[in-house]
Design an enzyme around this catalytic site. Structure first.
Site: not given
Ligand code: GLN
Length: 208
Positions: A62-63, A94, A123, A154, A190, A192
């Site tokens: 996410g963030e 991530c 990051r 991502i 990721h 998933e």
């Protein structure tokens, strides 16, 4: 496991196991779906009370600066540190890897991490959202075998320093993107999203 193989529920690797997914922001549903497909009971964690009685935990992507802020607002920061340090099998993907780290090389203003995995992270190391890529990535299993994971990058971070006791298990473009240390697995990418269950099955195998 091949997609066509159908196991009876009791034979699935997650059968009888309760796995929490930190559900403050980010790719929560994808992890929940994958864990349920492996037979696990999933708890969407939004409060400290929900951390009790878990067999394993996933910190999703996410963030990371947003997830960090929300863990503090929801009173989850200290309970997460204690639960993960206490040995709960934990996977960070991530932004979740960034949350686990001890050092963020380039934090957003005021951003903190949990400091439970002795790595430094940088990051957005492979570029922005438009540079997202599906990658077949070599992965070193706990038994020392190399398998290939079908996964997605991502706005992925990299590990710029792996501390003592942290095993490096995956590289991408010469950078460290997968680590393992005791009860913790940290990945930049990721699985998933692509549906590759290798890493989630490894998390379930850490449950005693
Ligand atoms: N770059 C994001 C961050 O700093 C992480 C991206 C992701 O989780 N897919 O939090």
């Amino acid at each position: 496991m091949s997609e066509t193989e159908v196991l009876p529920p009791a034979a699935l690797p997650g059968a009888g196991k309760t796995v929490g997914v930190l559900a403050l922001q980010g790719g929560v549903a994808e992890h929940a779906r994958m864990l349920e497909s492996l037979g696990a009971h999933v708890v969407l964690v939004k409060s400290a009370e929900q951390l009790a009685n878990l067999d394993a935990l996933v910190l999703p992507g996410g963030e990371s600066s947003t997830i960090d802020r929300l863990t503090r607002i929801f009173g989850l920061r200290q309970p997460l540190i204690e639960t993960i340090s206490g040995g709960l099998p934990t996977l960070g993907t991530c932004a979740g890897l960034i949350m686990l780290s001890t050092v963020i090389d380039d934090p957003a203003p005021g951003q903190q991490s949990l400091g439970v995995l002795d790595v430094s992270v940088g990051r957005n190391a492979f570029g922005s959202q438009v540079d997202s890529a599906q990658v077949h990535l070599p992965w070193l299993t706990p038994s020392g075998e190399e398998v290939v994971i079908d996964t997605a990058f991502i706005r992925a971070p990299i590990v710029t320093r792996a501390g003592e006791g942290v095993q490096v298990v995956a590289h991408h473009e010469g950078k460290i993107v997968g680590v393992r240390a005791g009860n913790i697995i940290g990945i930049s990418f990721h699985p998933e999203v692509t549906g590759d269950t290798t890493v989630h099955e490894e998390l379930l195998s850490l449950i005693r």
